[in-house]
Design an enzyme around this catalytic site. Structure first.
Site, short mmCIF file in Angstrom:
data_model
loop_
_atom_site.label_atom_id
_atom_site.label_comp_id
_atom_site.label_asym_id
_atom_site.label_seq_id
_atom_site.Cartn_x
_atom_site.Cartn_y
_atom_site.Cartn_z
N ILE A 38 50.27 44.78 23.06
CA ILE A 38 51.44 44.23 23.75
C ILE A 38 52.58 45.25 23.82
O ILE A 38 53.52 45.11 24.59
CB ILE A 38 51.89 42.92 23.07
CG1 ILE A 38 52.80 42.13 24.00
CG2 ILE A 38 52.54 43.19 21.72
CD1 ILE A 38 52.85 40.67 23.69
N TYR A 146 49.02 31.09 8.85
CA TYR A 146 48.02 32.12 9.13
C TYR A 146 46.64 31.68 8.66
O TYR A 146 45.65 31.76 9.40
CB TYR A 146 48.46 33.39 8.39
CG TYR A 146 47.53 34.57 8.50
CD1 TYR A 146 47.30 35.20 9.71
CD2 TYR A 146 46.89 35.06 7.35
CE1 TYR A 146 46.46 36.30 9.78
CE2 TYR A 146 46.05 36.15 7.42
CZ TYR A 146 45.84 36.77 8.64
OH TYR A 146 45.01 37.85 8.69
#
Ligand code: SER
Length: 316
Positions: A38, A146
């Site tokens: 990204i 997570y």
């Protein structure tokens, strides 16, 4: 090796991605391994890592376009928020970690790619899991965003394999330590930072307490395990959720003592923060006998060898 394989690495600027790009290019050749992340890269790093594409894995149209453009056959999906960062932004972590995975799994389900690698983590385990030599199949009640996203991801990987014959492979990495790249927001990051501070002749303030034992692995072992698993005969890959993987285990005090063998005046102090609670919910050591039996996995590095190699490379 099949010369026709074209590999897309998603998250190529991260701790694992940057090393996997190198490892896979050594095998398949530079042009066959497309790096993507990204991040906007400066011209210099862009040239160093090319072929490179800027990609947000949540943009599935762009992902599909890249798969077609480069005739991609395999994807390594490494883009994710790690444990500590995910706690700061739970909904975004869930979105990125889950929908990124779905975008890639669906490309495989629809027949656009042949093989997927997706990393899981020791974070799939939780406070009710047996902490010493944690078995492959055991109680899993993760209590971090997570960990929840990784455990759910594992279930979906196995589901896509069973229902749609998607060839997806995965490892539950322990904390990863290397000198080439910085870790990105995990609970095990201290074990990388500590080497750099020692090499700079600085004292280190550790964000975990001195006796917090965690499973860890040196990056060359992690890269080898990943590539070995991806190259294993499909029949040998019997676990399609994710394999336990073990390297070494140590506490902050133990790594500091090992570092003192190289830098005798090195000093460490302890100021546990919110990451302590995450570490306390994870295993201390891992039983990876399934990986060992199914596709011959064995780690090469222990704490002593890793420390020697880290300091052979970290220079200030
Ligand atoms: N190293 C990772 C973390 O600390 C575990 O997967 O988040």
């Amino acid at each position: 090796m099949n010369a026709k394989e074209k590999i897309l690495i998603i998250g190529s600027s991260g701790q694992i991605g940057s090393e996997l790009v190198e490892g896979l290019r050594d095998i398949y050749g530079r042009e066959s391994v497309i790096a993507s992340d990204i991040r906007n890269l400066e011209k210099e790093s862009l040239e160093a890592v090319a072929p490179y594409e800027k990609l947000n894995v949540l943009d599935k149209d762009h992902l599909y376009a890249l798969v077609k453009k480069y005739e991609i056959t395999q994807i390594y999906l490494l883009a994710a928020l790690l444990s500590a960062t995910a706690e700061k932004n739970p909904m975004f972590a869930w979105d990125l970690n889950m929908n990124g995975l779905f975008n890639v799994l669906n490309l495989a389900k629809e027949g656009h790619i042949k093989k997927v690698y997706w990393p899981s983590s020791i974070a799939v385990f939780g406070p009710t899991t047996p902490r010493i030599m944690t078995p492959q199949f055991t109680i899993m009640e993760p209590n971090t965003v997570y960990g929840i996203s990784k455990q759910t991801g594992e279930r979906w990987c196995e589901y896509y394999f069973q229902k749609y014959q998607v060839d997806v492979r995965s490892l539950r990495y322990p904390g990863l330590i290397g000198y080439k790249s910085a870790p990105g927001g995990g609970t095990t990051d201290y074990a990388v930072h500590i080497y750099h501070e020692a090499a700079k002749h600085q004292p280190y303030v550790c964000f975990l307490s001195e006796n917090t034992g965690l499973p860890m692995m040196y990056m060359p072992d992690a890269i080898k395990a990943t590539i070995d698993l991806m190259h294993a005969d499909p029949d040998k890959v019997k676990i399609r959720s994710s394999y336990n993987l073990s390297g070494m285990s140590f506490t902050p005090q133990e790594i500091a003592n090992e570092i003192k063998q190289h830098y005798p005046s090195f000093s460490i102090s302890y100021q546990p923060d919110s990451r302590q609670q995450i570490a306390d919910s994870w295993p201390q050591s891992i039983d990876d006998s399934y990986a060992n039996n199914d596709w011959g996995w064995k780690a090469a590095y222990d704490l002593k060898l890793m420390t020697e190699d880290m300091f052979a490379h970290i220079k200030y």
